[in-house]
Design a protein around this motif. Structure first.
Motif, short mmCIF file in Angstrom:
data_model
loop_
_atom_site.label_atom_id
_atom_site.label_comp_id
_atom_site.label_asym_id
_atom_site.label_seq_id
_atom_site.Cartn_x
_atom_site.Cartn_y
_atom_site.Cartn_z
N GLU A 32 2.34 6.48 2.85
CA GLU A 32 3.97 6.87 2.59
C GLU A 32 4.06 5.92 1.08
OE1 GLU A 32 6.52 8.67 3.16
OE2 GLU A 32 5.09 9.67 4.18
N GLY A 33 3.41 4.86 1.05
CA GLY A 33 3.59 3.68 0.08
C GLY A 33 2.83 4.47 -1.30
N LEU A 34 1.62 5.15 -1.07
CA LEU A 34 0.92 5.85 -2.04
C LEU A 34 1.54 6.96 -2.96
CD1 LEU A 34 -2.40 6.09 -0.51
CD2 LEU A 34 -1.77 4.12 -2.28
N LYS A 35 2.66 7.25 -2.44
CA LYS A 35 3.20 8.75 -2.77
C LYS A 35 3.73 8.48 -4.38
CE LYS A 35 4.44 11.01 1.24
NZ LYS A 35 5.41 11.71 1.99
N SER A 36 4.35 7.40 -4.49
CA SER A 36 4.91 7.11 -5.99
C SER A 36 4.03 6.84 -6.96
CB SER A 36 5.73 5.95 -5.85
OG SER A 36 4.96 4.56 -5.56
N TYR A 37 2.68 6.65 -6.55
CA TYR A 37 1.49 6.69 -7.49
C TYR A 37 0.65 7.67 -7.66
CZ TYR A 37 2.32 1.72 -6.51
OH TYR A 37 2.90 0.25 -6.54
N LEU A 38 1.17 8.98 -6.87
CA LEU A 38 0.25 10.28 -7.04
C LEU A 38 1.03 11.27 -7.77
CD1 LEU A 38 -0.36 10.64 -3.11
CD2 LEU A 38 -2.32 10.47 -5.04
N PRO A 39 0.58 11.90 -8.48
CA PRO A 39 1.02 13.17 -9.20
C PRO A 39 1.99 13.96 -8.47
CG PRO A 39 -1.60 13.14 -9.62
CD PRO A 39 -1.14 12.03 -8.41
N ARG A 40 2.81 14.57 -8.81
CA ARG A 40 3.80 15.44 -8.18
C ARG A 40 3.23 16.36 -7.34
NH1 ARG A 40 8.55 19.18 -10.60
NH2 ARG A 40 9.38 20.14 -8.67
N MET A 41 2.07 17.16 -7.53
CA MET A 41 1.58 18.35 -6.87
C MET A 41 0.99 17.78 -5.49
SD MET A 41 -2.22 19.42 -8.41
CE MET A 41 -2.81 20.21 -6.99
N ASP A 129 -4.03 1.45 -8.20
CA ASP A 129 -2.72 0.84 -8.56
C ASP A 129 -1.92 0.17 -7.63
OD1 ASP A 129 -3.66 2.31 -10.98
OD2 ASP A 129 -2.60 3.94 -10.50
N TYR A 130 -1.92 0.81 -6.18
CA TYR A 130 -1.24 0.11 -5.27
C TYR A 130 -1.52 -1.42 -4.85
CZ TYR A 130 1.27 -0.52 -0.80
OH TYR A 130 1.76 -1.23 0.30
N SER A 140 -2.30 -14.58 -6.36
CA SER A 140 -3.58 -14.96 -7.24
C SER A 140 -4.61 -15.15 -6.20
CB SER A 140 -3.42 -16.12 -8.07
OG SER A 140 -3.03 -17.31 -7.38
N ARG A 141 -4.48 -15.37 -4.86
CA ARG A 141 -5.74 -15.61 -4.02
C ARG A 141 -6.35 -14.20 -3.82
NH1 ARG A 141 -2.57 -18.68 0.64
NH2 ARG A 141 -0.93 -17.18 -0.07
N LEU A 142 -5.65 -13.04 -3.99
CA LEU A 142 -6.06 -11.76 -3.48
C LEU A 142 -6.96 -11.20 -4.64
CD1 LEU A 142 -3.14 -10.41 -1.57
CD2 LEU A 142 -5.19 -11.46 -0.51
N LYS A 143 -7.94 -10.49 -4.22
CA LYS A 143 -9.08 -9.87 -5.14
C LYS A 143 -9.14 -8.59 -4.44
CE LYS A 143 -9.12 -13.57 -7.47
NZ LYS A 143 -8.33 -13.62 -8.95
N GLY A 144 -9.25 -7.48 -5.18
CA GLY A 144 -9.23 -5.98 -4.74
C GLY A 144 -10.44 -5.37 -5.04
N SER A 145 -10.61 -4.41 -4.45
CA SER A 145 -11.93 -3.41 -4.39
C SER A 145 -11.62 -2.10 -4.98
CB SER A 145 -12.79 -3.52 -2.92
OG SER A 145 -13.05 -4.65 -2.40
#
Length: 381
Positions: A32-41, A129-130, A140-145
């Protein structure tokens, strides 16, 4: 030790003790949290049909409470309440163990199971992006993959180039479940992009035999989750042999590969076998100028969880030597999963130099983090 005493020990702050980098943390990335980062389709498709991805737990039910520790109860009444979840996550794991850094490895690898590569690419971009906005930029302690649609190496390379230079993204990650072993040359564009962006390539157990991925064993599908967990190591072995014998580390001499959540001590007899077979069959792979164990030592890193402990305590340190733990082993907790390894109790007693290599220095060297953290975290002596 009584259960109450154990709980009390876990709640103590360990400021000033030996520093920790946790190399496998599964912070929530809700769909649900990813929706705002996705294209409309794709937002509209998710609203109509759901996430449209196969699920691992639909086939092999996990342990714990939906795969997590029973005490894991984030204050999330709604999936979009990310801020309260981050505060809970910081308090229950980062602050509790005073982690210097934690590497986020994603919360769902189902994106690697769909034949719809365009959708997979869109989801991976949204997840990246999320993580950058909701986690990496807020602590700043967190690093992403970097999540990639590994089904399409060209799209994967494009995504690595898009976010791989972000200082908070420290590796590229894929699931253990795959259509081909990772040494196959079809994946070369991914490794070229990793090399361009100076990022390790991480393989995390998950999604074996799900969706488009091959069955979890060479003999087919298994019946129970215990069998499934055992089979994961078999597949990781196949990937490791493939990466070495196909010459990935010859073509990409700066590339590092991390094997995540597949255990560790099995590596020793497997390397012995690879070296033995290479000596007898080296005419088939003339591009390998060194024994497989040397390519492993120089290019491969292994995370500790879930730790296999031999029944005889005196075997532990010799096995650690056999897997080159001082160079190649990194601590991982697998938080918040049911088989979480506490940094306080996961390992038997070791000398301080070895402990520091495993709990901090090996990961710091791999991910380009400071050799001395600005804020010391800690483990018990």
């Amino acid at each position: 030790m009584e259960a109450k005493e154990e709980a009390a020990m876990e709640s103590v702050s360990y400021t000033g003790k030996k520093s920790i980098i946790d190399c496998d943390i599964h912070a929530s990335v809700p769909y649900e949290g990813l929706k705002s980062y996705l294209p409309r389709m794709y937002r509209e498709q998710m609203d109509t049909w759901g996430k449209r991805l196969p699920g691992q737990n639909q086939m092999y039910l996990n342990g714990g409470t939906n795969g997590s520790m029973q005490e894991y109860r984030p204050p999330r009444g709604k999936e979009e309440d990310e801020d309260s979840y981050l505060r809970y996550f910081q308090a229950q794991h980062l602050d509790k163990y005073n982690l210097a850094y934690g590497v986020l490895t994603g919360s769902d690898y189902a994106v690697h199971t769909t034949p719809d590569t365009d959708y997979a690419a869109a989801l991976c971009s949204a997840m990246n992006d999320y993580v950058i906005e909701r986690y990496v930029s807020r602590d700043s302690r967190l690093k992403g993959s970097v999540q990639i649609p590994k089904q399409d190496p060209a799209l994967s390379a494009k995504e690595i180039d898009r976010v791989g230079s972000h200082p908070g993204m420290v590796q590229v990650i894929v699931s253990n479940g795959a259509q081909r072993p990772y040494g196959n040359r079809i994946y070369d564009p991914i490794y070229a992009a990793c090399a361009r962006n100076h990022l390790p390539f991480a393989i995390h157990v998950s999604m074996e035999g799900i969706g488009i991925n091959h069955p979890p064993t060479g003999a087919g599908y298994v019946s129970y989750y215990a069998e499934y967990r055992a089979a994961r190591t078999q597949i990781m072995m196949a990937h490791l042999a493939s990466l070495i014998f196909e010459g990935v580390f010859v073509k990409f001499p700066e590339l590092k590969v991390t094997m995540v959540e597949a255990g560790m001590l099995w590596v020793a007899p497997f390397l012995w076998r690879l070296d033995q077979d290479w000596k007898a069959l080296r005419h088939q792979t003339p591009w390998l100028t060194q024994p497989p164990s040397e390519y492993y030592r120089k290019h491969v890193r292994v995370t500790s969880q879930p730790i296999e402990l031999p029944p005889q305590k005196e075997l532990f340190l010799p096995m650690m030597e056999a897997i080159h733990a001082r160079e190649c082993l990194m601590f991982a907790s697998d938080y918040p999963h049911w088989d979480f390894d506490s940094p306080l109790r996961a390992f038997p007693k070791m000398d301080d130099a070895l402990k520091r290599r495993i709990f901090y220095e090996n990961a710091a060297e791999l991910y380009g983090l400071p050799s001395e953290p600005a804020t010391a975290g800690g483990v018990g002596a």
